[in-house]
Enzyme design. Structure first.
Site, PDB file in Angstrom:
ATOM      1  N   GLN A  35       0.817  -1.210   0.000  1.00  0.00           N
ATOM      2  CA  GLN A  35       0.000   0.000   0.000  1.00  0.00           C
ATOM      3  C   GLN A  35       0.852   1.261   0.000  1.00  0.00           C
ATOM      4  O   GLN A  35       2.064   1.207   0.195  1.00  0.00           O
ATOM      5  CB  GLN A  35      -0.902  -0.013   1.237  1.00  0.00           C
ATOM      6  CG  GLN A  35      -0.126  -0.265   2.527  1.00  0.00           C
ATOM      7  CD  GLN A  35      -0.939  -0.943   3.604  1.00  0.00           C
ATOM      8  OE1 GLN A  35      -2.139  -1.134   3.480  1.00  0.00           O
ATOM      9  NE2 GLN A  35      -0.285  -1.314   4.705  1.00  0.00           N
ATOM     10  N   HIS A  66      -8.650   4.405  19.543  1.00  0.00           N
ATOM     11  CA  HIS A  66      -7.946   3.280  20.170  1.00  0.00           C
ATOM     12  C   HIS A  66      -8.547   2.867  21.510  1.00  0.00           C
ATOM     13  O   HIS A  66      -8.601   1.689  21.836  1.00  0.00           O
ATOM     14  CB  HIS A  66      -6.447   3.613  20.314  1.00  0.00           C
ATOM     15  CG  HIS A  66      -5.739   3.615  19.002  1.00  0.00           C
ATOM     16  ND1 HIS A  66      -5.023   4.687  18.528  1.00  0.00           N
ATOM     17  CD2 HIS A  66      -5.675   2.670  18.027  1.00  0.00           C
ATOM     18  CE1 HIS A  66      -4.542   4.399  17.331  1.00  0.00           C
ATOM     19  NE2 HIS A  66      -4.921   3.189  17.002  1.00  0.00           N
ATOM     20  N   ASP A  90       0.412   0.781  13.688  1.00  0.00           N
ATOM     21  CA  ASP A  90       0.868   2.034  14.304  1.00  0.00           C
ATOM     22  C   ASP A  90       1.144   1.864  15.799  1.00  0.00           C
ATOM     23  O   ASP A  90       1.815   2.687  16.413  1.00  0.00           O
ATOM     24  CB  ASP A  90      -0.158   3.154  14.067  1.00  0.00           C
ATOM     25  CG  ASP A  90      -1.558   2.731  14.493  1.00  0.00           C
ATOM     26  OD1 ASP A  90      -1.823   2.736  15.700  1.00  0.00           O
ATOM     27  OD2 ASP A  90      -2.374   2.375  13.616  1.00  0.00           O
ATOM     28  N   ASP A 141      -0.496 -12.467   6.915  1.00  0.00           N
ATOM     29  CA  ASP A 141      -1.878 -12.149   6.600  1.00  0.00           C
ATOM     30  C   ASP A 141      -2.757 -12.666   7.760  1.00  0.00           C
ATOM     31  O   ASP A 141      -2.524 -13.772   8.267  1.00  0.00           O
ATOM     32  CB  ASP A 141      -2.225 -12.862   5.280  1.00  0.00           C
ATOM     33  CG  ASP A 141      -3.709 -12.839   5.023  1.00  0.00           C
ATOM     34  OD1 ASP A 141      -4.220 -11.766   4.691  1.00  0.00           O
ATOM     35  OD2 ASP A 141      -4.354 -13.900   5.182  1.00  0.00           O
ATOM     36  N   ASP A 160      -7.885  -4.294  13.921  1.00  0.00           N
ATOM     37  CA  ASP A 160      -7.638  -2.864  13.712  1.00  0.00           C
ATOM     38  C   ASP A 160      -7.054  -2.699  12.311  1.00  0.00           C
ATOM     39  O   ASP A 160      -5.871  -2.409  12.146  1.00  0.00           O
ATOM     40  CB  ASP A 160      -6.657  -2.363  14.790  1.00  0.00           C
ATOM     41  CG  ASP A 160      -6.375  -0.875  14.631  1.00  0.00           C
ATOM     42  OD1 ASP A 160      -7.117  -0.192  13.898  1.00  0.00           O
ATOM     43  OD2 ASP A 160      -5.405  -0.402  15.249  1.00  0.00           O
ATOM     44  N   SER A 161      -7.909  -2.925  11.333  1.00  0.00           N
ATOM     45  CA  SER A 161      -7.415  -2.961   9.956  1.00  0.00           C
ATOM     46  C   SER A 161      -7.787  -1.681   9.209  1.00  0.00           C
ATOM     47  O   SER A 161      -8.480  -0.824   9.742  1.00  0.00           O
ATOM     48  CB  SER A 161      -8.057  -4.139   9.229  1.00  0.00           C
ATOM     49  OG  SER A 161      -9.417  -3.841   9.003  1.00  0.00           O
ATOM     50  N   THR A 162      -7.349  -1.615   7.973  1.00  0.00           N
ATOM     51  CA  THR A 162      -7.797  -0.544   7.090  1.00  0.00           C
ATOM     52  C   THR A 162      -9.206  -0.901   6.592  1.00  0.00           C
ATOM     53  O   THR A 162      -9.796  -1.880   7.019  1.00  0.00           O
ATOM     54  CB  THR A 162      -6.829  -0.390   5.902  1.00  0.00           C
ATOM     55  OG1 THR A 162      -6.582  -1.684   5.362  1.00  0.00           O
ATOM     56  CG2 THR A 162      -5.507   0.207   6.350  1.00  0.00           C
ATOM     57  N   ASP A 163      -9.731  -0.124   5.658  1.00  0.00           N
ATOM     58  CA  ASP A 163     -11.092  -0.371   5.153  1.00  0.00           C
ATOM     59  C   ASP A 163     -11.167  -1.728   4.442  1.00  0.00           C
ATOM     60  O   ASP A 163     -10.141  -2.254   4.004  1.00  0.00           O
ATOM     61  CB  ASP A 163     -11.484   0.734   4.158  1.00  0.00           C
ATOM     62  CG  ASP A 163     -11.618   2.085   4.851  1.00  0.00           C
ATOM     63  OD1 ASP A 163     -11.716   2.107   6.093  1.00  0.00           O
ATOM     64  OD2 ASP A 163     -11.625   3.106   4.163  1.00  0.00           O
TER      65      ASP A 163
HETATM   66  N1  AG3 Z   1      -7.677   1.894  11.230  1.00  0.00           N
HETATM   67  C1  AG3 Z   1      -8.891   2.049  10.520  1.00  0.00           C
HETATM   68  C2  AG3 Z   1      -9.421   3.318  10.134  1.00  0.00           C
HETATM   69  C3  AG3 Z   1     -10.285   3.242   8.926  1.00  0.00           C
HETATM   70  C4  AG3 Z   1     -10.110   4.469   8.155  1.00  0.00           C
HETATM   71  N2  AG3 Z   1     -10.950   4.595   7.021  1.00  0.00           N
HETATM   72  C5  AG3 Z   1     -11.065   5.747   6.323  1.00  0.00           C
HETATM   73  N3  AG3 Z   1     -10.487   6.832   6.750  1.00  0.00           N
HETATM   74  N4  AG3 Z   1     -11.742   5.743   5.230  1.00  0.00           N
HETATM   75  C6  AG3 Z   1      -7.100   2.912  11.962  1.00  0.00           C
HETATM   76  C7  AG3 Z   1      -5.765   2.523  12.447  1.00  0.00           C
HETATM   77  C8  AG3 Z   1      -5.522   2.989  13.805  1.00  0.00           C
HETATM   78  N5  AG3 Z   1      -4.731   2.082  14.547  1.00  0.00           N
END
Ligand code: AG3
Length: 287
Positions: A35, A66, A90, A141, A160-163
């Site tokens: 990414q 968090h 993070d 993964d 705690d993932s991305t979208d």
């Molecule tokens: N993780 C998910 C946030 C999702 C963000 N999506 C968006 N901005 N469209 C956040 C990581 C924090 N540890």
């Protein structure tokens, strides 16, 4: 569609609304194997982590994310000794998990080592948690990791993932929740970030349905997360018997927190009427 103009960072959500910050400078712009990772210095809210154009956190607002993804679930569990975090490179989620004295082992499975590396270097988020002797970092993964675990091992799983796009997509499926349930001891609890509640997207509803198909007790939590399209939604699934609505606040008072307390716990469980209406028949909202 996302864009950057001088002095501003704008994230456009696919539905046609956005979140923006004034920025002083860009500190990192790195394309990892998985990414694009960017870090900006905002004018008033500290540094901001952006992955593939999606704002992940702003230093001054990250507690509203968090503390919510971690403490309600951890406090609902009588003795959360073994915790699995999927994503969370993070270090913010790990930091909050390790505040609980019951934790003996916290394993963080982050697919992309670059997120950890760049966050440690530039952000004030993990505050030493990666070096805690109870923490173990695995680069894999999430689904593959779950499938490699033999038997029930964890008390709490935090996603705690991305979208739910590209490599993170399979962390929001029924198959994933089945694997997660298998590795949870009983009682066990899983919590995942699930996207904004306004507007309520099909992604959110599908994730809810997938979790509900696997976990007999599934709940929505919401939090006004600073930096994300508020209110942000989290989903909680329970294996066995845990009282998620009445958690032990004496334990919470021992933790050093900025955002979460008994009042906020109640607040997180209330869904706006319009959302309840839209989910009518799927979600049991509060009275
Ligand atoms: N993780 C998910 C946030 C999702 C963000 N999506 C968006 N901005 N469209 C956040 C990581 C924090 N540890």
């Amino acid at each position: 569609m996302r864009e950057m103009t001088t002095g501003e960072y704008v994230e456009w959500y696919p539905e046609g609304y956005g979140m923006c910050f004034k920025v002083k400078r860009k500190i990192v712009d790195y394309r990892s194997k998985y990414q694009r990772i960017e870090i900006y210095e905002t004018t008033n809210f500290g540094k901001m982590l952006v992955i593939d154009g999606a704002i992940q956190l702003v230093e001054e607002g990250e507690a509203s994310y968090h503390e919510v993804i971690v403490h309600p679930a951890m406090l609902a569990h009588p003795s959360p000794e073994r915790v699995l975090i999927i994503g969370g490179g993070d270090g913010g989620t790990l930091r909050e998990v390790l505040k609980h004295p019951e934790v003996k082992r916290a394993v963080l499975v982050e697919i992309d080592p670059a997120v950890i590396h760049l966050s440690r270097l530039h952000l004030c988020i993990d505050r030493g948690s990666f070096d805690d002797e109870r923490a173990e970092i695995v680069h894999d993964d999430g689904v593959r990791y779950l499938k490699s675990i033999n038997g029930s091992f964890y008390d709490v799983i935090i996603v705690d993932s991305t979208d739910p796009v590209r490599h993170a997509k399979n962390l929001f499926t029924e198959d994933f929740y089945k694997c997660a349930k298998d590795v949870l001891r009983e009682p066990g609890i899983i919590v995942t970030q699930a996207g904004s509640l306004y507007p309520l997207t099909n992604d959110f509803i599908n994730t809810f349905n997938s979790m509900k198909a696997v976990f007999e007790n599934t709940q929505i939590l919401l939090s006004p997360v600073f930096g994300l399209a508020s209110p942000w939604g989290f989903l909680v699934g329970v294996k066995g018997k845990l009282d998620f609505e009445h958690v032990d606040m004496r334990r919470a008072r021992m933790l050093d927190l900025r955002f979460y307390d008994a009042e906020m716990h109640k607040f997180f469980l209330f869904l706006p009427k319009s959302v309840r209406k839209k989910l009518d028949g799927i979600v049991e909202g509060p009275p």
